[in-house]
Design a protein around this motif. Structure first.
Motif, PDB file in Angstrom:
ATOM      1  N   GLU A 120       8.226 -11.549 -45.100  1.00  0.00           N
ATOM      2  CA  GLU A 120       7.493 -12.463 -45.972  1.00  0.00           C
ATOM      3  C   GLU A 120       8.229 -13.788 -46.033  1.00  0.00           C
ATOM      4  N   PHE A 121       7.473 -14.856 -46.294  1.00  0.00           N
ATOM      5  CA  PHE A 121       8.033 -16.200 -46.326  1.00  0.00           C
ATOM      6  C   PHE A 121       7.819 -16.807 -47.704  1.00  0.00           C
ATOM      7  N   ALA A 160      13.791 -15.491 -54.180  1.00  0.00           N
ATOM      8  CA  ALA A 160      13.091 -16.573 -53.493  1.00  0.00           C
ATOM      9  C   ALA A 160      11.799 -16.097 -52.861  1.00  0.00           C
ATOM     10  N   VAL A 161      11.764 -14.830 -52.454  1.00  0.00           N
ATOM     11  CA  VAL A 161      10.580 -14.293 -51.782  1.00  0.00           C
ATOM     12  C   VAL A 161       9.715 -13.486 -52.742  1.00  0.00           C
ATOM     13  N   GLY A 200      10.147 -13.178 -56.263  1.00  0.00           N
ATOM     14  CA  GLY A 200      10.095 -13.570 -57.659  1.00  0.00           C
ATOM     15  C   GLY A 200      11.165 -12.886 -58.489  1.00  0.00           C
ATOM     16  N   ASP A 201      11.091 -13.076 -59.831  1.00  0.00           N
ATOM     17  CA  ASP A 201      12.158 -12.572 -60.701  1.00  0.00           C
ATOM     18  C   ASP A 201      11.955 -11.127 -61.144  1.00  0.00           C
ATOM     19  N   GLY A 202      11.021 -10.429 -60.507  1.00  0.00           N
ATOM     20  CA  GLY A 202      10.797  -9.036 -60.859  1.00  0.00           C
ATOM     21  C   GLY A 202      11.685  -8.064 -60.117  1.00  0.00           C
ATOM     22  N   VAL A 203      12.668  -8.571 -59.386  1.00  0.00           N
ATOM     23  CA  VAL A 203      13.549  -7.717 -58.606  1.00  0.00           C
ATOM     24  C   VAL A 203      14.978  -7.880 -59.100  1.00  0.00           C
ATOM     25  N   GLU A 204      15.739  -6.767 -59.082  1.00  0.00           N
ATOM     26  CA  GLU A 204      17.143  -6.826 -59.488  1.00  0.00           C
ATOM     27  C   GLU A 204      17.962  -5.912 -58.575  1.00  0.00           C
ATOM     28  N   VAL A 205      19.019  -6.469 -58.010  1.00  0.00           N
ATOM     29  CA  VAL A 205      19.897  -5.716 -57.119  1.00  0.00           C
ATOM     30  C   VAL A 205      20.904  -4.932 -57.943  1.00  0.00           C
TER      31      VAL A 205
END
Length: 483
Positions: free
Chosen positions: A202-203, A248-249, A251-256
């Motif tokens: 994805e870009f 960046a790809v 959004g802020d719904g991801v957390e490492v």
């Protein structure tokens, strides 16, 4: 200094080196495999087998042990993320097989160990010299320096090949222009709508990224953007860096939550000018380096090994002339050169520039045409690789409709002549090294790597068979018995 001897020394215990050693073992040639690493890391750079590699592993019976580790069968490949339909490919494996490189290495290493030569880890090549008769390699081990002397050396020790450096072999090409990173991570929080399936890149946000599920809560992330261009290759891939790339790809719904491992790579593109340097033969990343785009790197190296292994075994056993080794370069160098072209093109298409995104859109429309899609899919999958040959079939892969007749021979890495009985008498002087399968169909000579070495143009055509047998199998032996 302790000295050891081997028929063939393989430097590098990655998939290419292990496949070459396994091929040599099948042909009865002893190969010693050394690697500078202390052991197998379990990390997987590559994640999929292309159709042609699946065919070759299946021909040796080495695909079946991988089946418990397969994540998915992917009916599509991709060109810089643009989908390629593999359903139109004429193969028993019209899909990519999603399996980690580490699992492939495990299967191949088991085959090498079963042949009586387990990998010698923590053995680093420090110097190489050769003459007309042998190659001598200085090796640093945990217990001190030793020397290996071998008739031939297979250099499969990666992009930073110690063998290549020791011999001063140039590695011409283009330096890196774009830097990227890859990591296996555990997510503490998943972005909305993230599917548990493999998907194209994805870009967005000035970069690009893959996020692929590997099972057990682990995901593979591959990303590149402005930040990665300023980071040195030696710098660790941090959780904070991965977090910024994913946001960046996705959004802020991801957390490492955790980074299991990570590394950096680039779009550098290089290839040695000759794959054979005397008694040293280069394969895999030691011979060619490119952006890992389209999932071609692992497969390119495996196919180098399948092309080289039977030829080198024939020469070592005294069954073929040494000139047979030159066909390894003649056949494999152009294939890798073409991969370097398509991966450079794919690298350009991953740059998130508005004009290049427009080019992607136009190319995507073109690839929607079945003929165009089939052509590119044939190249990326390896199905359409053809080696030089005067006959329309010569140099092509064995068609599926003849695969069963050749299966027993290919399992043993032996060539097989398939055709009417009239061909049996012609092939009799090579009976110690070629099998025969009676068939009413037009005759073909199948090489051990499942490519066609000769094909009759009609039911009564025998022209060229004797020359083809001599070219691929060496001098005939009087009073031989055909199997």
């Amino acid at each position: 200094m302790p000295e050891y001897r081997a028929d063939v020394l393989v430097v590098g215990a990655g998939p290419t080196g292990l496949a070459a050693a396994a091929e040599l073992a099948l042909a009865g040639v002893g190969a010693v495999v050394i690697d500078a690493l202390p052991g197998r890391s379990g990390q997987s750079k590559a994640l999929a087998l292309q159709p042609r590699s699946a065919e070759l592993l299946d021909a040796r019976g080495w695909l079946e042990p991988l089946r418990p580790h397969v994540h998915a069968r992917l009916p599509k490949g991709h060109f810089a993320g643009l989908p390629l339909d593999y359903a139109a490919l004429e193969t028993r494996f019209p899909h990519q097989i999603a399996v980690e490189q580490a699992r492939i290495e495990e299967v191949l290493e088991e085959r090498v160990a079963a042949a009586g030569s387990p990998v010698r880890w923590s053995h680093a090549c420090t110097a190489v010299r050769q003459d007309d008769d042998e190659v001598t390699v200085a090796v640093e081990t945990p217990t001190g320096p030793i020397e290996f002397t071998a008739r031939y050396l297979v250099a499969a020790d990666g992009a930073h090949s110690a063998v290549r450096r020791a011999l001063g072999v140039p590695f011409p090409g283009r330096a890196a222009r774009m830097r990227m990173a890859v990591a296996d991570i555990v997510l503490a929080r998943r972005p909305p709508g993230l599917a548990d399936e493999w998907a194209p890149p994805e870009f967005g946000g000035g970069g690009f990224g893959y996020l692929l599920p590997l099972g057990g809560g682990v995901h593979r992330v591959l990303f590149g953007g402005e930040e990665q261009q300023s980071l040195d290759r030696s710098e660790p891939v941090t959780a904070a860096e991965v977090q910024r790339a994913l946001e960046a790809v996705h959004g802020d719904g991801v957390e490492v939550g955790e980074v299991r491992w990570g590394s950096r790579f680039s779009d550098a593109s290089r290839q040695v000018e000759r794959y054979r340097h005397g008694r040293v033969l280069f394969a895999g990343d030691a011979a060619h380096l490119h952006l890992p785009a389209g999932g071609q790197g692992l497969n390119l190296g495996l196919q180098d090994a399948f092309n080289l292994g039977w030829k080198l075994a024939s020469v070592v056993r005294g069954r073929a002339w040494t000139s047979l080794l030159d066909t390894y370069h003649d056949e494999r160098h152009p294939v890798a050169a073409r991969v370097l072209v398509n991966t450079r093109a794919q690298g350009v298409l991953t740059v998130p520039d508005p004009d290049l995104l427009a080019v992607r859109e136009v190319l995507g429309d073109l690839l929607a045409d079945p003929a165009a899609n089939r052509r590119v899919a044939g190249e990326i999958s390896g199905i359409d690789v053809r080696y030089p040959g005067a006959d329309p079939l010569q140099g092509r892969r064995l068609p599926d409709d003849l695969a069963e007749q050749a299966r027993a021979s290919l399992l043993a890495a032996r060539p097989v002549l398939i055709g009417p009985e009239v061909l049996r008498e012609i092939a009799e002087p090579w009976g110690d090294r070629v099998d025969f399968a009676s068939a009413s169909a037009t005759g073909i000579l199948v090489r051990p790597d499942a490519y066609i070495g000769w094909a009759a143009s009609g039911p009564h055509d025998i022209d060229g068979l004797t020359g083809a047998l001599a070219h691929w199998l060496g001098a005939p032996v009087p009073h031989s018995t055909l199997r």
